[in-house]
Design a protein around this motif. Sequence first.
Motif, PDB file in Angstrom:
ATOM      1  N   GLU A  11       8.959  -6.655 -29.877  1.00  0.00           N
ATOM      2  CA  GLU A  11       7.533  -6.553 -30.149  1.00  0.00           C
ATOM      3  C   GLU A  11       7.285  -6.323 -31.636  1.00  0.00           C
ATOM      4  O   GLU A  11       8.016  -5.584 -32.298  1.00  0.00           O
ATOM      5  CB  GLU A  11       6.949  -5.374 -29.359  1.00  0.00           C
ATOM      6  N   ASN A  12       6.238  -6.932 -32.148  1.00  0.00           N
ATOM      7  CA  ASN A  12       5.811  -6.698 -33.513  1.00  0.00           C
ATOM      8  C   ASN A  12       5.236  -5.281 -33.572  1.00  0.00           C
ATOM      9  O   ASN A  12       4.255  -4.972 -32.904  1.00  0.00           O
ATOM     10  CB  ASN A  12       4.750  -7.734 -33.909  1.00  0.00           C
ATOM     11  N   GLU A  27       9.808 -12.223 -32.592  1.00  0.00           N
ATOM     12  CA  GLU A  27       8.782 -11.568 -31.781  1.00  0.00           C
ATOM     13  C   GLU A  27       8.893 -11.928 -30.309  1.00  0.00           C
ATOM     14  O   GLU A  27       8.300 -11.275 -29.464  1.00  0.00           O
ATOM     15  CB  GLU A  27       7.390 -11.905 -32.310  1.00  0.00           C
ATOM     16  N   ARG A  40      10.208 -14.979 -37.975  1.00  0.00           N
ATOM     17  CA  ARG A  40       9.425 -13.860 -37.441  1.00  0.00           C
ATOM     18  C   ARG A  40       8.898 -14.203 -36.054  1.00  0.00           C
ATOM     19  O   ARG A  40       8.947 -13.378 -35.138  1.00  0.00           O
ATOM     20  CB  ARG A  40       8.260 -13.533 -38.378  1.00  0.00           C
TER      21      ARG A  40
END
Length: 194
Positions: free
Chosen positions: A28-29, A24, A20
Amino acid sequence: MGLIERVFSLVFGGGRNVIRETAEVFRENAEAGAGREAALREAALTQFGQEFMVPRRGLFDRLMDALNRVPRPAMALGTLGLFTAAMVDPVWFAARMQGIALVPEPLWWLLGAIVSFYFGARHQAKGQEFQTRVVESLTHVPAVLGNLRELEDMQAAPPGKPHVPKRSKAPANPALIDWRSQTPVAIDSRADER
């Protein structure tokens, strides 16, 4: 099992998610982005709200605002009261009007100037507000004219046939024309008009 466990602990261990975190870097998260967007909107709304907040006003300011609202209704209601008094007790009304006849002319001029300035300033402020509204209304004219043309086209369409809105003719696309000339399949030219 130990090797798989070490690989998973390397990737997901220590409360971290390396996949993750790596993703990122490139994307973008979405959850964090939505949180930042919400915080930005809340800050903007708070700022706008503070700009339009009326500070707490003192007793004197409120009293002056109240007195500023009195003259117009007092003059209108006073005039109606004079008509009523003239009908109810004409002798009393005539006696009061004789008193008004004794008011010197310079005092009448002063009263006229005060009333003129008071109502003149209000008339000017309302006139400027009206002009601002007219300018705002004029910005909507192109959209209204487009809607009227659409309505006229709908009304002119024969009954039972659905209305197809007219579209502006797009400029010629040289690449599309070249492609069509090279394509062996016949293309219906009416498809462009739809």
